[in-house]
Design an enzyme around this catalytic site. Structure first.
Site, PDB file in Angstrom:
ATOM      1  N   GLU A  52       0.930  -1.049  -0.086  1.00 38.79           N
ATOM      2  CA  GLU A  52       0.085  -0.102  -0.063  1.00 38.79           C
ATOM      3  C   GLU A  52       0.633   1.159  -0.150  1.00 38.79           C
ATOM      4  O   GLU A  52       1.724   1.285   0.884  1.00 38.79           O
ATOM      5  CB  GLU A  52      -0.884   0.112   1.176  1.00 38.79           C
ATOM      6  CG  GLU A  52      -1.620  -1.164   1.233  1.00 38.79           C
ATOM      7  CD  GLU A  52      -3.038  -1.167   0.558  1.00 38.79           C
ATOM      8  OE1 GLU A  52      -3.329  -0.101  -0.063  1.00 38.79           O
ATOM      9  OE2 GLU A  52      -3.727  -2.186   0.332  1.00 38.79           O
TER      10      GLU A  52
ATOM     11  N   GLU B 282     -18.205 -52.207  11.145  1.00 39.93           N
ATOM     12  CA  GLU B 282     -19.067 -51.381  12.071  1.00 39.93           C
ATOM     13  C   GLU B 282     -18.482 -52.002  13.451  1.00 39.93           C
ATOM     14  O   GLU B 282     -18.240 -53.099  13.537  1.00 39.93           O
ATOM     15  CB  GLU B 282     -20.595 -52.125  11.849  1.00 39.93           C
ATOM     16  CG  GLU B 282     -21.218 -51.794  10.525  1.00 39.93           C
ATOM     17  CD  GLU B 282     -21.444 -50.266  10.469  1.00 39.93           C
ATOM     18  OE1 GLU B 282     -21.749 -49.705  11.657  1.00 39.93           O
ATOM     19  OE2 GLU B 282     -22.217 -49.962   9.561  1.00 39.93           O
TER      20      GLU B 282
END
Length: 948
Positions: A301, A717
């Site tokens: 900037e 599972e």
């Protein structure tokens, strides 16, 4: 009256003389002054850049990378000592200005910077050195449409900030924290300017960059945003935070006022800031550069007023000039070098090598989670601050090489890598070793035997539930403790932007080794099924702690590349921890294990987690995997579905294989093989079941893997209950630990092999591997290797490829390690190619004769060219004498031509007629050492490298 006439004549003559004096004075004003005396619209800017190129054609080139919405060119000005080619070992640098059309200072000082570099080449040592050693790219305006809308003196936001579609281009790049973005859709709905910039960044190996803005006075560095997107005040750290802070400080401290840190009402210590800490910028260009390419970029900037009056341009140029030059020089910090194939590399000295360059080899730095890749010439650049580092070079099909390097402040360090190709002979375990390994794996299903194999193993320390942050902390801790056998990475994001993490465990975790199978465990696809998540955390620790301590674990890790993903549904898990009833689903309330493509359902929208798994699974050649669930105690194998969605047994072509590998888990489990019934109606003989025979799951992950990849996957599972109390976690670990190892070891069963070209001996990828009688084919990977799970028995295998003749092989599979086959295929070639091969193989005399004729022809051509070149150079020396060259700077009249001329004549005078500098204080080689204290004979290294 007479006096009156005399007076009028006197005034007229005075006006004429003043006018002439003013014109003469103005004509003496240098171009550098005139460039900062006014702003330049698109047409003037374009004409200036084109005339710069005409005046300095030997070191410059202007071109367009794309078009804006209103069809203006996005112009780039390139500066290099060899403008006609890319030089091996020379880094690429870029500046980009004016991405916000109303922030104009960057646009104008970049035009001035271009002229400053061009006009001082061969005069200023630092600039000459920089151009000789760097490929510089400067884009004055990334938003030419926006600039045309703004008026000079507009200090605040205006409509010129955005492009012609009213889009902020510096919010239009793919954002790392947006879970919807992936490699396939990252270009969707982007502005034309953004797409052009993205392609430019992705297609070039830029090393360092900065984009120039206005509205403040500070150097801002990554990251520009965070996953929380807090408006400001949150420091978002990149892996290279130290390097970025250094780069920002270099600019700030060389700027005349930025380093003070107090301007525009802001207070930035030393004139720098972390982007996100200042304010959150999602979709910014600087973060895109760092995440998606090799390029380190910061945001500069440069002025409080976005579009200050032209009278301020000279001051702004003076404020930034030295900072711009010194920032560019940082492209030569850290480490650089070449990565090449050692098989044809010949060492000349420590810095110069011949050899085949390895493109897109990966360079890692231990302790920094950011990699760079090599360019077409095998060269790389890795920006680093002073310190001691361990760098490793990886390339597919090659054995990695690690070297330690000391980086100091005196310039870039050269570190070359020469990699050796992998072969099956390089694998640490022989066929006998693999058979011993699999024989031990087979014993894990026997309660009386398995304790002797793993009884001395080190057990996990803690059995607790981990939230997402704790999971991340655990994986980082393991990676830091075991850096040689682990690699921690992310492969996607959830709907809420949580990263999906994987841990690789292997003796060489960063690359696929030829002949070594890839395995994966995945858990928690249903967020409320938590046991698999914690078991995989325990497994990671168990494997790593016992590497080098237990023979079975050590051999398994040496022979396998293991990927472990504790969770693919972190959003659902976060809700499940709070006992929400919908914790099973992802954040969009979708069941991820019904979200995969299936031949039995219509196409539907895929969730980001599903897309991540699909891309990941297609990229890595997984052979075997399992996904861990809860709600029952059984191993469920394909198919999960059938065309009519009936609840019936639906076997896949590889049903015997799936039964075998499913039993390897259930029989090694302490209870599962005993047909545990979690609810009425459950009945699982042997602890296994076909998926659809139990219930239909359309769009499941395991079926997708079998349909679309080489991977065989089952669903395990683990428990009747879904949420497990912490007090029970250790018990569940003891129930499953042998089963987890037993199932992992099944990846080494069946048949494995290598498919090679019969003539060149090179690997053949994407060859089809067909087992006669089984309607499921696989393909070879990039290195020509393949793995095919099979039960014991006799088989016929057919290998085919569009460019090769088919080959059929008979083989036998035993109960131990996979049978190894080395298969050579002959090309489908015509008569001419066959004749060529015969000559290459057998007729050495004819081949040598051809080479001799070529050498003689080349020698004659070289002598002719030398004679012609010598005559041409003599003519040039007559026309051009460096000592008489005009070094003067053109004035106003020539500046007018600069912005308006259409002819091809040189507008600016220059002191060069060749492509190389004639810098009188020393050779260009010495100039490089002067500025960067670089290595000797680097220029010769480049030439030698090209010759190969």
């Amino acid at each position: 009256m007479f006096y009156y006439v005399i007076f009028v004549l006197f005034l007229s003559l005075q006006t004429i003389f003043c006018s002439i004096e003013k014109r003469i004075s103005s004509d003496d004003v240098p171009i550098s002054e005139l460039l900062v005396s006014q702003y330049h619209n698109y047409e003037k800017m374009k004409q200036i850049l084109e005339n710069f190129q005409k005046s300095y054609p030997h070191i410059s080139k202007v071109y367009s990378i794309g078009k804006s919405v209103e069809n203006r060119d996005l112009l780039v000005f390139q500066i290099s000592d060899h403008i006609d080619r890319i030089e091996p070992g020379e880094p690429m640098f870029k500046y980009v200005g004016n991405i916000h059309g109303d922030e104009t200072i960057g646009r104008e000082i970049l035009i001035s910077l271009i002229y400053h570099l061009l006009s001082n080449y061969g005069k200023d040592e630092k600039i000459t050195n920089l151009i000789n050693s760097t490929n510089i790219y400067i884009m004055p305006s990334a938003n030419p449409d926006g600039f045309e809308k703004v008026k000079e003196g507009s200090c605040d936001f205006s409509n010129g900030r955005h492009n012609a579609h009213n889009i902020d281009l510096n919010r239009n790049f793919p954002d790392q924290f947006d879970p919807r973005v992936n490699s396939k859709n990252m270009f969707h709905n982007r502005e034309p300017e953004t797409v052009a910039l993205m392609n430019w960044i992705l297609n070039n190996k830029f090393v360092l960059s900065a984009n120039l803005h206005g509205g403040a006075l500070v150097a801002s560095y990554p990251f520009d945003d965070s996953k929380l997107h807090k408006m400001s005040g949150l420091y978002s750290t990149s892996p290279d935070d130290k390097v970025f802070r250094h780069l920002a400080l270099v600019y700030s401290k060389n700027h005349k006022t930025m380093h003070k840190g107090q301007a525009c009402g802001d207070n930035f210590r030393n004139g720098i800031t972390n982007g996100a800490e200042w304010y959150d910028v999602p979709g910014g260009m600087q973060d895109f550069n760092y995440i998606h390419s090799n390029c380190f970029e910061i945001t500069l900037e440069l002025s409080c007023c976005k579009y200050p009056l032209a009278k301020n341009l000279k001051t702004e140029w003076e404020n930034n000039r030295e900072a711009l030059i010194n920032y560019m020089a940082q492209v030569h910090m850290g480490v650089k070098g070449f990565v090449s194939d050692i098989s044809d590399a010949e060492y000349l000295n420590s810095d110069q090598i011949y050899g085949t360059p390895l493109k897109n080899a990966i360079i890692t730095v231990q302790g920094i989670q950011y990699n760079v890749t090599t360019s077409n010439y095998g060269d790389y650049w890795r920006l680093l601050t002073p310190g001691t580092y361990n760098l490793t070079a990886y390339a597919n099909g090659y054995i990695p090489e690690t070297k330690q390097v000391e980086v100091n402040e005196n310039g870039v360090v050269v570190l070359n890598f020469t990699l050796k190709k992998e072969s099956l002979g390089d694998i640490k375990l022989t066929q006998v070793d693999l058979e011993n390994l699999v024989n031990k794996i087979n014993l894990l299903t026997s309660p009386s035997e398995r304790s002797s194999l793993l009884g001395d193993a080190i057990e996990p320390e803690k059995f607790i539930h981990h939230n997402h942050e704790e999971l991340l902390g655990f994986m980082k801790k393991i990676n830091k403790k075991f850096p040689l056998i682990t690699k921690f990475y992310k492969f996607g994001k959830s709907v809420n932007g949580q990263s999906l993490y994987a841990m690789i465990i292997s003796d060489n975790p960063s690359v696929h080794e030829q002949g070594e199978p890839e395995f994966k465990y995945v858990a928690n696809i249903h967020g409320d099924e938590v046991l698999g998540r914690e078991l995989l955390i325990n497994l990671i620790e168990y494997l790593c702690e016992n590497y080098g301590q237990n023979d079975l674990i050590t051999s398994l890790i040496d022979a396998t590349r293991i990927h472990i993903v504790p969770t693919v549904n972190p959003d659902g898990y976060a809700r499940a921890r709070k006992h929400h009833s919908d914790g099973r689903l992802n954040e969009n309330k979708v069941d991820l294990n019904r979200n995969f493509p299936s031949p039995f359902k219509k196409k539907e929208k895929m969730e980001p987690e599903t897309k991540a798994i699909i891309e990941w699974s297609k990229y890595i050649p997984f052979v075997l995997s399992a996904n861990l669930h809860s709600g029952a105690m059984v191993v469920n194998y394909p198919y999960d579905d059938n065309p009519s969605a009936d609840n019936v047994n639906s076997p896949s072509p590889d049903d015997p294989v799936f039964v075998m590998i499913s039993k390897s888990y259930s029989m090694a489990h302490s209870k599962m093989f005993s047909n545990i019934r979690c609810r009425s109606g459950d009945s699982f003989p042997g602890g296994i079941t076909n998926g659809a025979a139990w219930y239909v799951a359309r769009g499941s992950m395991q079926d997708w893997h079998y349909f679309e990849t080489n991977d065989f996957e089952v669903t395990i599972e683990l428990s009747c209950e879904k949420w497990i109390d912490e007090a029970k976690l250790e018990k569940y670990w003891n129930d499953n630990k042998y089963a987890l190892i037993s199932y992992l070891g099944q990846v080494h069963k069946g048949v494995r092999g290598l498919v090679l070209d019969d003539f060149s001996q090179k690997p053949i990828s994407n060859a089809v591997v067909q087992i006669v009688g089984i309607g499921h084919n696989l393909t070879t990977y990039d290195h020509g290797d393949f793995w095919r799970l099979l039960t014991p028995g006799n088989y016929s295998l057919i290998i085919s490829h569009p460019n090769y003749e088919k080959k059929r092989i008979e083989f036998k599979v035993g109960k131990s390690a996979a049978t190894f086959l080395k298969i050579f295929l002959k090309q489908n070639i015509g008569k001419f190619e066959k004749l060529t091969q015969v000559v290459q193989r057998n007729n050495k005399t004819l081949l040598i004769s051809g080479i001799v004729l070529l050498v003689i022809s080349f020698t004659l051509l070289t002598l002719g060219f030398y004679h012609r070149r010598r005559q041409s150079n003599f003519d040039k020396r007559r026309r051009f004498r460096l000592g008489n060259a005009n070094f003067g700077i053109p004035g106003l009249s020539q500046y007018e031509q600069l912005v308006s001329s259409e002819d091809e004549e040189e507008i600016l005078t220059t002191s060069f007629s060749s492509k190389k500098s004639s810098f009188k204080t020393g050779s260009s080689e010495n100039s490089k050492k002067f500025l960067f204290t670089d290595d000797e004979n680097e220029e010769d290294e480049d030439k030698l490298f090209i010759q190969k």
